[in-house]
Design an enzyme around this catalytic site. Sequence first.
Site, short mmCIF file in Angstrom:
data_model
loop_
_atom_site.label_atom_id
_atom_site.label_comp_id
_atom_site.label_asym_id
_atom_site.label_seq_id
_atom_site.Cartn_x
_atom_site.Cartn_y
_atom_site.Cartn_z
N ASN A 139 34.13 24.62 17.33
CA ASN A 139 33.65 23.24 17.24
C ASN A 139 32.39 23.04 18.06
O ASN A 139 32.23 23.64 19.12
CB ASN A 139 34.74 22.27 17.70
CG ASN A 139 35.98 22.37 16.85
OD1 ASN A 139 35.93 22.93 15.75
ND2 ASN A 139 37.10 21.86 17.34
N ASP A 153 31.52 19.82 18.82
CA ASP A 153 31.61 18.39 19.15
C ASP A 153 31.72 18.08 20.64
O ASP A 153 31.74 16.91 21.02
CB ASP A 153 32.77 17.73 18.38
CG ASP A 153 34.12 18.38 18.68
OD1 ASP A 153 34.29 18.96 19.78
OD2 ASP A 153 35.01 18.30 17.81
N HIS A 170 29.90 28.49 17.99
CA HIS A 170 28.94 27.91 17.04
C HIS A 170 27.97 26.93 17.70
O HIS A 170 27.31 26.15 17.02
CB HIS A 170 29.69 27.22 15.89
CG HIS A 170 30.46 28.19 15.03
ND1 HIS A 170 31.44 27.81 14.14
CD2 HIS A 170 30.37 29.54 14.92
CE1 HIS A 170 31.94 28.89 13.53
NE2 HIS A 170 31.31 29.94 13.99
N CYS A 207 13.91 24.30 22.56
CA CYS A 207 12.61 24.48 21.93
C CYS A 207 12.58 25.83 21.21
O CYS A 207 12.92 26.85 21.80
CB CYS A 207 11.52 24.43 23.00
SG CYS A 207 9.93 25.00 22.37
N CYS A 241 9.67 28.19 23.15
CA CYS A 241 9.81 28.72 24.52
C CYS A 241 11.25 28.67 25.02
O CYS A 241 11.53 29.07 26.14
CB CYS A 241 8.88 27.98 25.48
SG CYS A 241 9.40 26.29 25.88
N THR A 293 42.27 25.66 12.53
CA THR A 293 41.17 26.32 11.81
C THR A 293 41.69 26.93 10.52
O THR A 293 42.78 27.50 10.51
CB THR A 293 40.45 27.39 12.67
OG1 THR A 293 39.49 28.08 11.85
CG2 THR A 293 41.41 28.40 13.29
N ASN A 299 48.88 24.41 12.76
CA ASN A 299 48.06 23.83 11.69
C ASN A 299 48.95 22.90 10.87
O ASN A 299 50.16 23.05 10.86
CB ASN A 299 47.49 24.95 10.80
CG ASN A 299 46.25 24.52 10.04
OD1 ASN A 299 46.29 23.56 9.28
ND2 ASN A 299 45.16 25.24 10.22
P1 OAD Z 1 38.07 23.72 8.39
O1 OAD Z 1 37.72 22.35 7.91
O2 OAD Z 1 37.74 24.86 7.51
O3 OAD Z 1 39.62 23.78 8.69
C1 OAD Z 1 40.27 22.77 9.40
C2 OAD Z 1 41.72 23.17 9.53
O4 OAD Z 1 42.37 22.21 10.35
C3 OAD Z 1 42.46 23.22 8.20
O5 OAD Z 1 43.17 24.45 8.13
C4 OAD Z 1 43.43 22.03 8.28
O6 OAD Z 1 44.67 22.29 7.64
C5 OAD Z 1 43.63 21.90 9.78
N1 OAD Z 1 43.99 20.56 10.28
C6 OAD Z 1 43.57 19.33 9.84
N2 OAD Z 1 44.07 18.35 10.60
C7 OAD Z 1 44.82 18.95 11.56
C8 OAD Z 1 45.61 18.48 12.66
N3 OAD Z 1 45.71 17.18 12.98
N4 OAD Z 1 46.26 19.41 13.42
C9 OAD Z 1 46.17 20.72 13.15
N5 OAD Z 1 45.45 21.23 12.13
C10 OAD Z 1 44.79 20.36 11.34
O7 OAD Z 1 37.39 23.89 9.85
P2 OAD Z 1 37.11 25.23 10.69
O8 OAD Z 1 38.15 26.23 10.43
O9 OAD Z 1 36.88 24.80 12.09
O10 OAD Z 1 30.84 26.55 11.16
O11 OAD Z 1 35.74 25.69 10.06
C11 OAD Z 1 35.11 26.83 10.60
C12 OAD Z 1 33.60 26.71 10.52
O12 OAD Z 1 33.20 26.36 9.19
C13 OAD Z 1 33.01 25.59 11.32
O13 OAD Z 1 32.89 25.89 12.71
C14 OAD Z 1 31.63 25.46 10.71
C15 OAD Z 1 31.95 25.63 9.23
O14 OAD Z 1 31.02 26.40 8.55
C16 OAD Z 1 29.52 26.36 11.43
O15 OAD Z 1 29.00 25.27 11.32
C17 OAD Z 1 28.78 27.58 11.87
ZN ZN Z 2 8.67 24.77 24.35
#
Ligand code: OAD
Ligand code: ZN
Length: 246
Positions: free
Chosen positions: A101, A103, A118, A126, A129, A187, A212
């Site tokens: 994340n 955030d 990430h 920048c 530099c 995730t 999850n």
């Molecule tokens: P995803 O949106 O792919 O997955 C979110 C997961 O959270 C899913 O498996 C849902 O089932 C689960 N979920 C939703 N609500 C939940 C809750 N309250 N408790 C537990 N689980 C819950 O997000 P990421 O796996 O983080 O990368 O995505 C990976 C990467 O994809 C991100 O970091 C981003 C994107 O490309 C970059 O920006 C480089």
């Molecule tokens: Zn600079």
Amino acid sequence: MIFSERLLAELKKAGNVAVLTGAGVSAESGVPTFRDPGGIWEKFKPEQLANFDAFMNDPDFVWSWYQHRREIMRDVKPNKGHIALAEMENVFPNFNLITQNIDNLHFRAGSKKVTELHGNIERNFCMKCRTFYEEVDLNEKKVLKCEKCGGLIRPDVVWFGEMLPVNELRKAEESAANADVFFTIGTSAEVYPAAMLPIIAKRAGAYVIEINTKPTAISIELDEILTGKSGEILDELLFKIKKIRN
Ligand code: OAD
Ligand code: ZN
């Protein structure tokens, strides 16, 4: 939530605990995930905005999109899951929190040691530099130029097609390989190399648990699946952990 005897026994004796988090841990704070219905990818196509060429073609537009996302993220608060994970840092001798994340909610919840795979949307640098700019006025809707060299300032986040920060990735892989217990939380485990970390931990002998709301691409390979909201489950789990570890 019922935690297995095995999980509690592992947590009682664990010295090295590592955790990988994804967008799901921030869902209960109101930050949209990527791949769930209503997620960011339904409204935008991040591939079109979160990449180098998009930024170079129209830096003001991409910059304003990030400023908008920062506004959303600054308005939300860490939830019980972030807070429980911050407390676990004080419970286990060696606790490594790895996040996909951007955030900043783990830091805001009080975690001191976070490996950010990430990047972090609150930071900018920048492109010429590499001077870092952390505090940026959200009213600046046009891309900023570096005070030192005039270069373009971009968010410190990993864009599509870019490599993950080398040191962070190495540290995350080491934490996974050394873990006695490894949690993969909120995730979808669809984006590599982050999705490899629970598998690295498993192969190195860790007890690997997934938290999850639904099964993921790697559930079948893991030791224990806790189905539900991570904020609620982590809060309950922390309560148990404190009981068994003192
Ligand atoms: P995803 O949106 O792919 O997955 C979110 C997961 O959270 C899913 O498996 C849902 O089932 C689960 N979920 C939703 N609500 C939940 C809750 N309250 N408790 C537990 N689980 C819950 O997000 P990421 O796996 O983080 O990368 O995505 C990976 C990467 O994809 C991100 O970091 C981003 C994107 O490309 C970059 O920006 C480089
Ligand atoms: Zn600079």
